[in-house]
Write an enzyme that holds these catalytic residues in place. Structure first.
Site, PDB file in Angstrom:
ATOM      1  N   THR A 227      -4.170  12.637  13.317  1.00  0.00           N
ATOM      2  CA  THR A 227      -5.266  12.752  14.126  1.00  0.00           C
ATOM      3  C   THR A 227      -4.676  12.342  15.530  1.00  0.00           C
ATOM      4  O   THR A 227      -4.417  10.973  15.884  1.00  0.00           O
ATOM      5  CB  THR A 227      -6.196  11.563  13.642  1.00  0.00           C
ATOM      6  OG1 THR A 227      -6.597  11.956  12.321  1.00  0.00           O
ATOM      7  CG2 THR A 227      -7.533  11.741  14.171  1.00  0.00           C
TER       8      THR A 227
ATOM      9  N   SER B  16       7.486  -5.865   3.149  1.00  0.00           N
ATOM     10  CA  SER B  16       6.443  -7.007   2.625  1.00  0.00           C
ATOM     11  C   SER B  16       6.156  -7.803   3.908  1.00  0.00           C
ATOM     12  O   SER B  16       7.138  -7.966   4.702  1.00  0.00           O
ATOM     13  CB  SER B  16       6.925  -8.026   1.511  1.00  0.00           C
ATOM     14  OG  SER B  16       6.075  -8.797   1.123  1.00  0.00           O
ATOM     15  N   GLY B  17       4.788  -8.306   3.672  1.00  0.00           N
ATOM     16  CA  GLY B  17       4.439  -9.263   4.993  1.00  0.00           C
ATOM     17  C   GLY B  17       3.055  -8.913   5.372  1.00  0.00           C
ATOM     18  O   GLY B  17       2.559  -9.754   6.435  1.00  0.00           O
TER      19      GLY B  17
ATOM     20  N   LYS C  94      11.070  -4.047  -4.255  1.00  0.00           N
ATOM     21  CA  LYS C  94       9.755  -4.126  -3.553  1.00  0.00           C
ATOM     22  C   LYS C  94       8.703  -4.076  -4.981  1.00  0.00           C
ATOM     23  O   LYS C  94       7.643  -5.051  -4.700  1.00  0.00           O
ATOM     24  CB  LYS C  94       9.408  -2.931  -2.660  1.00  0.00           C
ATOM     25  CG  LYS C  94       7.930  -3.253  -2.158  1.00  0.00           C
ATOM     26  CD  LYS C  94       7.753  -4.652  -1.478  1.00  0.00           C
ATOM     27  CE  LYS C  94       6.473  -4.598  -0.526  1.00  0.00           C
ATOM     28  NZ  LYS C  94       5.259  -4.074  -1.141  1.00  0.00           N
TER      29      LYS C  94
ATOM     30  N   GLU D  69       4.164 -11.168  -7.082  1.00  0.00           N
ATOM     31  CA  GLU D  69       3.027 -11.640  -6.144  1.00  0.00           C
ATOM     32  C   GLU D  69       2.022 -11.843  -7.067  1.00  0.00           C
ATOM     33  O   GLU D  69       1.144 -12.480  -7.074  1.00  0.00           O
ATOM     34  CB  GLU D  69       2.754 -10.585  -5.310  1.00  0.00           C
ATOM     35  CG  GLU D  69       1.644 -10.808  -4.338  1.00  0.00           C
ATOM     36  CD  GLU D  69       1.627  -9.684  -3.447  1.00  0.00           C
ATOM     37  OE1 GLU D  69       0.579  -9.046  -3.066  1.00  0.00           O
ATOM     38  OE2 GLU D  69       2.568  -9.333  -2.780  1.00  0.00           O
ATOM     39  N   TYR D  70       1.792 -10.909  -8.093  1.00  0.00           N
ATOM     40  CA  TYR D  70       0.581 -10.835  -9.287  1.00  0.00           C
ATOM     41  C   TYR D  70       0.674 -11.966  -9.818  1.00  0.00           C
ATOM     42  O   TYR D  70      -0.294 -12.715 -10.026  1.00  0.00           O
ATOM     43  CB  TYR D  70       0.716  -9.632  -9.896  1.00  0.00           C
ATOM     44  CG  TYR D  70       0.047  -8.396  -9.553  1.00  0.00           C
ATOM     45  CD1 TYR D  70       0.253  -7.769  -8.410  1.00  0.00           C
ATOM     46  CD2 TYR D  70      -1.104  -7.663 -10.344  1.00  0.00           C
ATOM     47  CE1 TYR D  70      -0.326  -6.531  -7.942  1.00  0.00           C
ATOM     48  CE2 TYR D  70      -1.586  -6.420  -9.893  1.00  0.00           C
ATOM     49  CZ  TYR D  70      -1.200  -6.038  -8.798  1.00  0.00           C
ATOM     50  OH  TYR D  70      -1.763  -4.657  -8.145  1.00  0.00           O
TER      51      TYR D  70
ATOM     52  N   LYS E  32      -3.546  -2.196  -6.253  1.00  0.00           N
ATOM     53  CA  LYS E  32      -3.203  -0.941  -6.002  1.00  0.00           C
ATOM     54  C   LYS E  32      -2.136  -0.224  -6.817  1.00  0.00           C
ATOM     55  O   LYS E  32      -1.540   0.664  -6.706  1.00  0.00           O
ATOM     56  CB  LYS E  32      -2.494  -1.060  -4.476  1.00  0.00           C
ATOM     57  CG  LYS E  32      -3.498  -1.475  -3.419  1.00  0.00           C
ATOM     58  CD  LYS E  32      -3.033  -1.339  -2.050  1.00  0.00           C
ATOM     59  CE  LYS E  32      -4.026  -1.768  -1.086  1.00  0.00           C
ATOM     60  NZ  LYS E  32      -3.612  -1.822   0.443  1.00  0.00           N
TER      61      LYS E  32
END
Length: 477
Positions: free
Chosen positions: A35, A129-130, A183, A190-191, A260
């Protein structure tokens, strides 16, 4: 204006902030978004006055880059990545570099790496990540793919990466899909970290009837010790935020957690690799369970829970701290077990100490804890499991009394503790010289003639018993 050092496709939040980060470090950047109006707004706003150019077409983008061209894709994972790559390939020359910086599944990265290599193009799959802040001021970067591409972009990406003790949180991970694999495991951990923290919060709030201000103080205090981490820090901040009427904002948020898919990928991959990634699996399933809100409301009316007297407050807070620390160790031990299995299977030769360094700053799971993991692998690069390192073995042994009390208290109060309890079960199973799997083998042999091995015979000897006849044991070749 001179030709750009790098082109970036996709001006979402992460893409825009990475462009600004690159510009801050002195790199010339050309940008493209499908776009054009978004590109125009970016150039007139945040990018104004910088050596950042916009392209209306992919042809213009490619023409604006120095050779060999380096193009970073920040588009939605899945088919959109393939679509953009297919559009780029006819415009590029052999030796040019395409980098996928999205949350792509590592098998897709493997496929793209090999397909582009056949065309003479160099492909990298780089985990980033971050979040927004990391992209803007220093993310954790996990590059993998074509080794010949890494020297071409190393200086650039190490310049924009977060730093831990002066070292960039950006090191080569391995060939093919290795970067996105690491990753993926990062996201699975992280979960687990998030689930452990919410279980600690839920326990202290429900069992000790602590309010969120007091709990914010607890998490802030914990953040000064061995639990020092980004997620502990932001939890203390979240718990202090109030609504205009004085109530806590967190109490107005629907208790149905989103995802996700990257945590689920980690859990599925662990099943395929045969690695007991029990804590991350429990964290993923806890989110699934939270999404069953209507059913949980009905179940709460008909299913009874436990009830028990509250333990001494100060002692229980310390026990929850220990349970959180010990469970966190188990989560990371399992994550590195999974990476070790994948490294051997795919021939990636992952450097686990370097991976711990990658996560020490810039990423969501950044914490003081990771320096101890790096030290463990620096001391023994062939370390089979973090639990065999003296530091972690001593830490878990010291914490387990409180850990066991917490799990028992939660059960007596009828509280779900999937992460705490599965971590403890894994620990007890892993340290057991003998497990009841021998009976499982007998059952399998009984109903399916699947055979078994004996502890008192040759290791490779296989046996079958005719259980329903005369119980005669036969040795099979």
């Amino acid at each position: 204006m001179a030709l750009a050092n790098i082109g970036l496709i996709g001006l979402g939040v992460m893409g825009r902030n990475l462009v600004l980060n690159l510009s801050d470090k002195g790199f010339r950047v050309a940008v493209y978004n499908r776009t054009w109006s978004r590109t125009e707004a970016f150039l007139a706003g945040e990018a104004a006055g910088r050596e950042i150019t916009g392209a209306k077409t992919l042809d213009e983008l490619v023409a604006s880059l120095q050779s060999p061209r380096v193009i970073l894709l920040m588009v939605k994972a899945g088919q959109p990545v393939d679509v953009v790559i297919d559009q780029l390939v006819p415009l590029l020359d052999p030796g040019d570099v395409i980098i996928d910086g999205g949350n792509s599944h590592y098998p897709d990265t493997e496929r793209r790496y090999h397909a582009l290599k056949e065309k003479g193009l160099r492909f990298l799959g780089m985990g980033i990540s971050g979040g927004e802040e990391g992209a803007r001021h220093g993310p954790s970067l996990m590059p993998g793919g074509d080794p010949e591409a890494w020297p071409l972009v190393k200086e650039m990406f190490q310049a924009i990466a977060a730093k831990a003790d002066g070292a960039p949180c950006c090191q080569w991970v391995g060939e093919g899909g290795a970067g996105h694999y690491v990753k993926m495991v990062h996201n699975g951990i992280e979960y687990g970290d998030m689930q452990l923290i919410v279980e600690a919060w839920h326990l202290l709030r429900s069992v000790l009837d602590m309010d969120n201000d007091a709990l914010a103080d607890v998490f802030a205090r914990w953040n000064e010790g061995v639990l020092d981490s980004y997620l502990i820090e932001i939890t203390s901040h979240i718990l202090r935020v109030r609504e205009p009427d004085g109530s806590w904002r967190v109490d107005h948020i629907l208790d149905s957690a989103g995802q996700k898919g990257t945590g689920k990928w980690t859990a599925i991959d662990a099943l395929e690799q045969g690695v007991p990634l029990t804590l991350i699996d429990a964290a993923v399933n806890a989110r699934f369970l939270s999404a069953l809100k209507p059913e949980r409301l009905r179940a709460a009316k008909v299913l009874r829970g436990g009830a028990s007297a509250a333990p001494p407050p100060d002692n229980f807070v310390a026990q929850v701290h220990d349970a959180l620390y010990a469970s966190k160790i188990i989560s990371y031990a399992q994550g590195f077990m999974l990476m070790r299995e994948a490294s051997e299977k795919f021939g990636w030769r992952l450097q686990f100490g370097d991976i711990a360094l990658l996560w020490r700053a810039g990423c969501i799971i950044r914490s003081r804890f990771l320096k101890d993991i790096k030290a463990a692998f620096d001391g023994n690069p062939e370390l089979e499991n973090l639990l065999f390192d003296d530091f972690f073995a001593n830490a878990v042994n010291a914490a387990q009394s409180g850990w066991r009390s917490v799990v028992a208290t939660g059960a007596m109060h009828g509280m779900p503790l999937p992460a705490f309890s599965t971590a403890l079960s894994f620990y007890d199973g892993y340290r057991s010289e003998t497990l009841p799997a021998n009976l499982i083998q007998a059952q399998r042999d009984y109903f399916g003639a699947h055979s078994y091995r004996r502890t008192d015979r040759e290791p490779d000897a296989v046996f079958h018993t005719r259980w329903t006849e005369d119980q005669v044991e036969e040795q099979w070749s």
